[in-house]
Design an enzyme around this catalytic site. Structure first.
Site, PDB file in Angstrom:
ATOM      1  N   GLY A  12      -4.188  -6.232   5.662  1.00 23.22           N
ATOM      2  CA  GLY A  12      -3.154  -6.166   4.378  1.00 23.22           C
ATOM      3  C   GLY A  12      -2.348  -7.271   4.588  1.00 23.22           C
ATOM      4  N   ARG A  73     -10.686  -6.963   4.963  1.00 21.84           N
ATOM      5  CA  ARG A  73     -10.724  -6.058   5.862  1.00 21.84           C
ATOM      6  C   ARG A  73     -12.220  -6.000   6.125  1.00 21.84           C
ATOM      7  NH1 ARG A  73      -5.992  -3.430   5.940  1.00 21.84           N
ATOM      8  NH2 ARG A  73      -4.807  -3.109   3.694  1.00 21.84           N
ATOM      9  N   ASP A 104      -3.406  -3.137  13.379  1.00 22.40           N
ATOM     10  CA  ASP A 104      -4.273  -2.687  14.504  1.00 22.40           C
ATOM     11  C   ASP A 104      -5.805  -3.072  14.389  1.00 22.40           C
ATOM     12  OD1 ASP A 104      -4.368  -1.126  12.313  1.00 22.40           O
ATOM     13  OD2 ASP A 104      -4.103   0.920  13.609  1.00 22.40           O
ATOM     14  N   THR A 126       2.068  -7.267   9.649  1.00 23.14           N
ATOM     15  CA  THR A 126       2.026  -6.295   8.651  1.00 23.14           C
ATOM     16  C   THR A 126       3.258  -5.355   8.211  1.00 23.14           C
ATOM     17  OG1 THR A 126       1.476  -3.790   8.678  1.00 23.14           O
ATOM     18  CG2 THR A 126       1.645  -4.565  10.783  1.00 23.14           C
ATOM     19  N   ASP A 128       3.984  -2.475   7.767  1.00 29.86           N
ATOM     20  CA  ASP A 128       3.901  -1.362   8.201  1.00 29.86           C
ATOM     21  C   ASP A 128       4.971  -0.892   9.355  1.00 29.86           C
ATOM     22  OD1 ASP A 128       2.271  -0.683   6.024  1.00 29.86           O
ATOM     23  OD2 ASP A 128       0.428  -0.354   7.210  1.00 29.86           O
ATOM     24  N   ASP A 130       3.803  -0.799  12.245  1.00 29.43           N
ATOM     25  CA  ASP A 130       3.184   0.526  13.065  1.00 29.43           C
ATOM     26  C   ASP A 130       2.388  -0.085  14.228  1.00 29.43           C
ATOM     27  OD1 ASP A 130       1.197  -1.141  11.726  1.00 29.43           O
ATOM     28  OD2 ASP A 130       0.173   0.476  11.087  1.00 29.43           O
ATOM     29  N   ARG A 172       1.465   3.437   5.822  1.00 29.16           N
ATOM     30  CA  ARG A 172       0.209   3.961   6.563  1.00 29.16           C
ATOM     31  C   ARG A 172       0.648   5.251   7.262  1.00 29.16           C
ATOM     32  NH1 ARG A 172      -4.886   1.499   6.785  1.00 29.16           N
ATOM     33  NH2 ARG A 172      -4.036  -0.324   6.508  1.00 29.16           N
TER      34      ARG A 172
HETATM   35  O1  F6P Z   1      -1.176  -2.181   5.891  1.00 26.17           O
HETATM   36  C1  F6P Z   1      -0.797  -2.566   4.888  1.00 26.17           C
HETATM   37  C2  F6P Z   1      -1.040  -1.585   3.832  1.00 26.17           C
HETATM   38  O2  F6P Z   1       0.099  -2.106   2.775  1.00 26.17           O
HETATM   39  C3  F6P Z   1      -0.393   0.003   4.126  1.00 26.17           C
HETATM   40  O3  F6P Z   1       0.966   0.135   4.104  1.00 26.17           O
HETATM   41  C4  F6P Z   1      -1.338   0.573   3.013  1.00 26.17           C
HETATM   42  O4  F6P Z   1      -1.712   1.699   3.373  1.00 26.17           O
HETATM   43  C5  F6P Z   1      -2.650  -0.187   3.070  1.00 26.17           C
HETATM   44  O5  F6P Z   1      -1.939  -1.445   3.466  1.00 26.17           O
HETATM   45  C6  F6P Z   1      -2.991  -0.393   1.565  1.00 26.17           C
HETATM   46  O6  F6P Z   1      -4.184  -1.297   1.757  1.00 26.17           O
HETATM   47  P1  F6P Z   1      -4.941  -1.985   0.278  1.00 26.17           P
HETATM   48  O7  F6P Z   1      -4.113  -2.797  -0.522  1.00 26.17           O
HETATM   49  O8  F6P Z   1      -6.249  -2.484   0.937  1.00 26.17           O
HETATM   50  O9  F6P Z   1      -5.300  -0.795  -0.359  1.00 26.17           O
END
Ligand code: F6P
Length: 319
Positions: A12, A73, A104, A126, A128, A130, A172
């Protein structure tokens, strides 16, 4: 001694990734390294979207959200054949080191490549927060401030209508955005994966707080825990207060990075180049008690989420 360094952003996107890219490219060039960007994360290696860049490639991006070099991703990157293919392509280009910015998943990719002989340093990018090996990740502060400005606006309307607002934030599995936003916005209730409560406990708490004199209630909850629309309906049905839900969504991921994120990004970028020049590989950059740190990626991935018990207590005491 390394000579050619590739940089990629993966997972992300997060505000501050551009500021970090700028720092890495300029620090590398200043140290006599040849700098390459790889577009759209690890996928860009496989698709040979690799380009040599100069200082001006990263002009005018310090203030921009998102990532100039794109992100993606790539679940297939866990497969050994795909990793071998990436190593082969990087060697074709003479790229002997990589700086990867992401969460991660990005760390896991960097670890795999470092085990296969590519010198890798990972940087936590990120919203998050995390990544347990660092106090803060690039993008967290900006996302937090975006949430604060949204929740402040919601407070206006929620208090005018004497409502309960249930606000879902990202993160997340990590509750940091919810907890920090809860403290900063004075939310009545914060719910995260690690600090959860049953629906009944939540409703009891709302009923009690109304009985104690609260005219409106703000609940901040980490994503993926429940359907907040349904939760708001139940609160309205059982707690004697009108309720509305809001999912802040990807708005949290955009926008110009805060000063804190820009400075963090710059520090981490320069430190990553320092580490590569010291011959380090398979490590990730962090900031712990304001000091730059380098932790083996394997160790970082095995670390547990930070303990937020005290922050939750702060949030509870001053609500
Ligand atoms: O890791 C960042 C994040 O924004 C998380 O908070 C969320 O769960 C995820 O990415 C959403 O990903 P995407 O935009 O690929 O659906």
């Amino acid at each position: 001694m390394i000579k050619r360094v590739g940089v990629l952003t993966s997972g992300g996107d997060a505000p501050g990734m551009n500021a970090c890219l700028r720092a890495i490219i300029r620090a590398g060039i200043n140290q006599g390294l040849e700098m390459y960007v790889i577009y759209n994360g690890y996928r860009g290696i496989i698709e040979r979207k690799i380009e040599k860049v100069n200082r001006s490639f990263v002009s005018e991006i310090i203030n921009r959200g998102g990532t100039k070099i794109g992100t993606a991703r790539l679940p297939e990157f866990t497969q050994e054949e795909v990793q071998d293919q990436a190593v082969k392509i990087l060697k074709e280009y003479g790229i002997d080191a990589l700086v990867t910015i992401g969460g991660d998943g990005t760390y896991r990719g960097a670890l795999a490549l470092s085990r296969k002989g590519i010198n890798c340093v990972a940087i936590p990018g990120t919203i998050d927060n995390d990544v347990a090996s660092t106090d803060f990740t690039i993008g967290f502060d900006t996302a937090l401030n975006t949430i604060i400005s949204c929740v402040d606006r919601l407070r206006d309307t929620s208090s005018s209508h004497q409502r309960c607002s249930v606000i879902e934030v990202m993160g997340r599995d990590c509750g940091d955005l919810a907890i920090y936003a809860g403290i900063a916005c004075g939310a009545e209730i914060v719910i995260t994966k690690d600090h959860g409560m049953t629906k009944q406990e939540l409703k009891d708490s709302i009923i009690r707080q109304i009985a104690e004199g609260k005219h409106h209630i703000m609940v901040i909850i980490t994503e993926k825990l429940c359907d907040v629309k349904e939760l708001a309906r139940e609160i309205e049905r059982d707690c004697g207060i009108e309720a509305r839900s809001e999912v802040l969504g990807r708005i949290q991921r955009g926008g110009s990075p805060t000063g804190t994120d820009r400075v963090l990004a710059a520090r981490m970028g320069v430190f990553a180049i320092d580490l590569l020049l010291q011959g380090r590989s398979g490590v990730c950059v962090g900031i712990v008690w304001s000091k730059m740190t380098a932790t083996p990626i394997e160790e970082a991935l095995a670390m547990k989420n930070k303990d937020n018990a005290f922050l939750m207590r702060v949030s509870d005491i001053i609500k």
